[in-house]
Scaffold this active site. Structure first.
Site, PDB file in Angstrom:
ATOM      1  N   HIS A  37     -75.179 -32.572 -43.722  1.00  0.00           N
ATOM      2  CA  HIS A  37     -74.199 -31.476 -43.766  1.00  0.00           C
ATOM      3  C   HIS A  37     -73.915 -31.059 -45.210  1.00  0.00           C
ATOM      4  O   HIS A  37     -73.737 -29.875 -45.506  1.00  0.00           O
ATOM      5  CB  HIS A  37     -72.871 -31.927 -43.141  1.00  0.00           C
ATOM      6  N   GLN A 161     -81.710 -24.600 -31.786  1.00  0.00           N
ATOM      7  CA  GLN A 161     -80.376 -24.006 -31.978  1.00  0.00           C
ATOM      8  C   GLN A 161     -80.431 -22.894 -33.030  1.00  0.00           C
ATOM      9  O   GLN A 161     -79.861 -21.817 -32.863  1.00  0.00           O
ATOM     10  CB  GLN A 161     -79.387 -25.092 -32.406  1.00  0.00           C
ATOM     11  N   MET A 192     -81.260 -37.282 -40.418  1.00  0.00           N
ATOM     12  CA  MET A 192     -79.817 -37.581 -40.383  1.00  0.00           C
ATOM     13  C   MET A 192     -79.171 -36.876 -39.194  1.00  0.00           C
ATOM     14  O   MET A 192     -79.462 -35.713 -38.915  1.00  0.00           O
ATOM     15  CB  MET A 192     -79.161 -37.091 -41.661  1.00  0.00           C
ATOM     16  N   ARG A 195     -75.028 -38.727 -34.581  1.00  0.00           N
ATOM     17  CA  ARG A 195     -75.144 -39.697 -33.488  1.00  0.00           C
ATOM     18  C   ARG A 195     -75.931 -40.947 -33.888  1.00  0.00           C
ATOM     19  O   ARG A 195     -75.966 -41.913 -33.129  1.00  0.00           O
ATOM     20  CB  ARG A 195     -75.794 -39.049 -32.271  1.00  0.00           C
TER      21      ARG A 195
HETATM   22  O1  PAF Z   1     -74.915 -28.025 -34.823  1.00  0.00           O
HETATM   23  C1  PAF Z   1     -73.703 -28.178 -34.602  1.00  0.00           C
HETATM   24  O2  PAF Z   1     -73.038 -28.988 -35.227  1.00  0.00           O
HETATM   25  C2  PAF Z   1     -73.040 -27.341 -33.513  1.00  0.00           C
HETATM   26  O3  PAF Z   1     -73.900 -27.104 -32.461  1.00  0.00           O
HETATM   27  C3  PAF Z   1     -72.436 -26.035 -34.037  1.00  0.00           C
HETATM   28  C4  PAF Z   1     -73.506 -25.098 -34.577  1.00  0.00           C
HETATM   29  C5  PAF Z   1     -71.411 -26.326 -35.133  1.00  0.00           C
HETATM   30  C6  PAF Z   1     -71.717 -25.290 -32.905  1.00  0.00           C
HETATM   31  O4  PAF Z   1     -70.700 -26.069 -32.353  1.00  0.00           O
END
Ligand code: PAF
Length: 286
Positions: A37, A161, A192, A195
């Site tokens: 992140h 996604q 990474m 979970r």
């Molecule tokens: O990847 C994620 O952490 C989630 O799917 C997101 C994009 C924040 C949407 O809740």
């Protein structure tokens, strides 16, 4: 770092940051932040620079564990939450704004609108987790509407996604650049993920095999093996090592349609369960 929990606080913070920086980039997250992140935050600052010359853009991160993207039997209840730790990491990483809405802000009483996603959302994760991408697309569209970022950064780690969000932003003409950031891996190759903390030590030792199998399939195809044979060998290797493979596939980058042609336009994607943890990974196929 500014912290906003209500729409009013968010509007004030966004106005102040735009006055100072010009541009604004958003990193949507569900918290439980890790090094992956934090890389998204630096990619956000760098890639959104173009929209806010001469100043660096402001970077906002949202933290919201979105209930609508979890199925009834999935791990919404046990999804890791660590707000204090996350805020410390965001501040240390130079984040300008943390947006922490609660469920009543994101899904106000009487709400009646969801985004239906097709195309790249239909197979793979979409098939394994019915309704998942409908929930993701809806919450991301809400975040875009609330924060109104110039750019938003998502990890390549969740490749499908990323394609679903790109498709949605294009189809709905949303004025935001959707940017993918490279997968961040531990030294042993494991991608990474929030979970990963649920892996037992023996599972953690075996988990990097998923990445190794993807790399082996890529290399075998580069050496002339057919996609079918390379993927079958990969699935066998995973199963021999205690993984339950949901899929190991070669797909077109943007549509996620299966292909047998490796190259710049195709991605190797995988999902496999190890004990109670479902691992996702993907790599370029050439
Ligand atoms: O990847 C994620 O952490 C989630 O799917 C997101 C994009 C924040 C949407 O809740």
């Amino acid at each position: 770092m500014l912290i906003a929990r209500t729409r009013e606080e968010l509007a004030d913070a966004v106005t102040a940051l735009r006055a100072r920086h010009g541009g604004l980039a958003l990193v949507p997250t569900m918290g439980a932040l890790h090094a992956g992140h934090l890389t998204l935050l630096s990619v956000a600052r760098e890639t959104a620079r173009a929209v806010s010359q001469p100043a660096a853009p402001a970077v906002a991160a949202s933290i919201f564990v979105n209930p609508t993207q979890f199925g009834p039997l999935e791990d919404f209840g046990r999804y890791p939450r660590d707000e204090a730790g996350d805020l410390g990491k965001l501040a240390d990483a130079g984040c300008d704004l943390a947006w922490l809405p609660d469920v009543s802000v994101m899904y106000p009483a009487g709400d009646a609108t969801f985004i239906e996603v097709g195309g790249p959302a239909l197979g793979w994760e979409g098939a394994a987790r019915p309704g998942h991408f409908r929930g993701v697309a809806t919450v991301v569209a809400k975040l875009f509407g609330q924060v109104r970022p110039d750019a938003a950064v998502f990890g390549d780690k969740d490749w499908q996604q990323l394609q679903v969000i790109r498709r949605m932003a294009a189809d709905l003409s949303l004025p935001v650049r959707v940017i993918g950031a490279p997968v961040v891996r531990a030294a042993d190759g494991l991608a990474m993920s929030s979970r990963n903390r649920f892996l037992t030590p023996p599972e953690k030792a075996r988990a990097p095999l998923l990445y190794a199998v993807l790399c082996a399939a890529r290399d075998a195809m580069a050496g002339g093996q057919s996609a079918g044979d390379a993927l079958t060998a990969g699935r066998d290797r995973l199963e021999e090592n205690g993984f339950v493979t949901d899929y190991l596939a070669l797909v077109e980058n943007a549509t996620l349609l299966q292909t047998d042609r490796a190259g710049a336009g195709a991605r190797l994607i995988a999902a496999a369960r190890l004990g109670g943890v479902r691992l996702l990974d993907n790599i370029a196929s050439a």
